[in-house]
Design a protein around this motif. Structure first.
Motif, mmCIF file in Angstrom:
data_model
loop_
_atom_site.group_PDB
_atom_site.id
_atom_site.type_symbol
_atom_site.label_atom_id
_atom_site.label_comp_id
_atom_site.label_asym_id
_atom_site.label_seq_id
_atom_site.Cartn_x
_atom_site.Cartn_y
_atom_site.Cartn_z
ATOM 1 N N UNK A 106 45.459 32.139 23.379
ATOM 2 C CA UNK A 106 46.196 32.977 22.429
ATOM 3 C C UNK A 106 45.954 34.470 22.637
ATOM 4 N N UNK A 107 45.408 34.832 23.773
ATOM 5 C CA UNK A 107 45.191 36.233 24.093
ATOM 6 C C UNK A 107 43.935 36.836 23.492
ATOM 7 N N UNK A 108 43.131 36.052 22.818
ATOM 8 C CA UNK A 108 41.947 36.564 22.128
ATOM 9 C C UNK A 108 40.839 36.890 23.123
ATOM 10 N N UNK A 109 40.503 38.164 23.211
ATOM 11 C CA UNK A 109 39.379 38.581 24.051
ATOM 12 C C UNK A 109 38.778 39.851 23.469
ATOM 13 N N UNK A 110 37.649 40.205 23.994
ATOM 14 C CA UNK A 110 36.977 41.463 23.670
ATOM 15 C C UNK A 110 36.113 41.800 24.884
ATOM 16 N N UNK A 111 35.437 42.934 24.895
ATOM 17 C CA UNK A 111 34.653 43.290 26.088
ATOM 18 C C UNK A 111 33.606 42.247 26.481
ATOM 19 N N UNK A 112 32.937 41.599 25.530
ATOM 20 C CA UNK A 112 31.945 40.576 25.868
ATOM 21 C C UNK A 112 32.595 39.366 26.532
ATOM 22 N N UNK A 113 33.725 38.955 26.019
ATOM 23 C CA UNK A 113 34.454 37.818 26.588
ATOM 24 C C UNK A 113 34.969 38.178 27.984
ATOM 25 N N UNK A 114 35.502 39.366 28.134
ATOM 26 C CA UNK A 114 36.002 39.810 29.436
ATOM 27 C C UNK A 114 34.869 39.861 30.459
ATOM 28 N N UNK A 115 33.713 40.314 30.038
ATOM 29 C CA UNK A 115 32.549 40.346 30.932
ATOM 30 C C UNK A 115 32.129 38.928 31.325
ATOM 31 N N UNK A 116 32.186 37.997 30.381
ATOM 32 C CA UNK A 116 31.833 36.602 30.675
ATOM 33 C C UNK A 116 32.780 36.000 31.705
ATOM 34 N N UNK A 117 34.054 36.367 31.639
ATOM 35 C CA UNK A 117 35.036 35.877 32.608
ATOM 36 C C UNK A 117 34.702 36.417 34.005
ATOM 37 N N UNK A 118 34.369 37.688 34.099
ATOM 38 C CA UNK A 118 33.968 38.281 35.380
ATOM 39 C C UNK A 118 32.692 37.599 35.889
ATOM 40 N N UNK A 119 31.712 37.438 34.997
ATOM 41 C CA UNK A 119 30.439 36.815 35.383
ATOM 42 C C UNK A 119 30.617 35.376 35.851
ATOM 43 N N UNK A 120 31.621 34.686 35.333
ATOM 44 C CA UNK A 120 31.877 33.297 35.730
ATOM 45 C C UNK A 120 32.497 33.203 37.121
ATOM 46 N N UNK A 121 32.945 34.332 37.670
ATOM 47 C CA UNK A 121 33.462 34.346 39.030
ATOM 48 C C UNK A 121 34.971 34.337 39.161
ATOM 49 N N UNK A 122 35.677 34.482 38.047
ATOM 50 C CA UNK A 122 37.147 34.547 38.134
ATOM 51 C C UNK A 122 37.541 35.881 38.761
ATOM 52 N N UNK A 123 38.615 35.872 39.543
ATOM 53 C CA UNK A 123 39.085 37.112 40.163
ATOM 54 C C UNK A 123 40.187 37.779 39.355
ATOM 55 N N UNK A 124 40.773 37.046 38.394
ATOM 56 C CA UNK A 124 41.794 37.639 37.532
ATOM 57 C C UNK A 124 41.804 36.925 36.189
ATOM 58 N N UNK A 125 42.318 37.633 35.202
ATOM 59 C CA UNK A 125 42.462 37.050 33.865
ATOM 60 C C UNK A 125 43.700 37.657 33.236
#
Length: 136
Positions: A106-125
């Motif tokens: 549903x598009x819900x994110x914030x800086x902590x969530x965005x950082x977790x996505x980067x840390x998990x190794x995704x190249x795009x979100x």
């Protein structure tokens, strides 16, 4: 400019979408929860079977949409990190393809969530919010 269609949630309607995208040669990514039954069934939607998911994944790119479509900013950060990390691993194991893209439920994110996505190794979100663009 490169344009790619996307479809979320792993509902039975994805079969029709996949057939149309293949028919018209439209590059498409399907963002799926790794356990779609937890996201869809409680809401009265029918999930793809694992067999149908594998058939679609054999022809299209798959991206992660968490394990169970939790709204990531509304759950504890540790739980959100598990949803982000484990969904990638589960999808890679199921479909034997790299899972490099992520879609925030549903598009819900914030800086902590965005950082977790980067840390998990995704190249795009991507977000599902119309007109939302975040640049880092």
């Amino acid at each position: 400019m490169k344009v790619k269609a996307s479809c979320d949630d792993a509902t039975i309607q994805d079969v029709k979408v996949a057939n149309l995208m293949k028919q018209y040669g439209i590059e498409t990514i399907f963002y799926w929860p790794s356990r779609p039954e937890f996201a869809n069934e409680p809401n009265g939607r029918k999930s793809l079977t694992e067999e149908l998911m594998k058939a679609i994944a054999s022809e299209f790119e798959i991206g992660s949409h968490t394990i169970s479509h939790q709204l990531l900013t509304r759950i504890p950060l540790e739980q959100a990190i598990t949803e982000i990390d484990d969904s990638r691993i589960e999808l890679q194991d199921k479909f034997d393809q790299p899972i490099d893209s992520f879609c925030y439920p549903r598009g819900y994110s914030n800086p902590d969530i965005q950082e977790a996505v980067v840390d998990a190794g995704y190249s795009s979100a991507r977000s599902t919010l119309v007109g939302y663009v975040h640049e880092s």
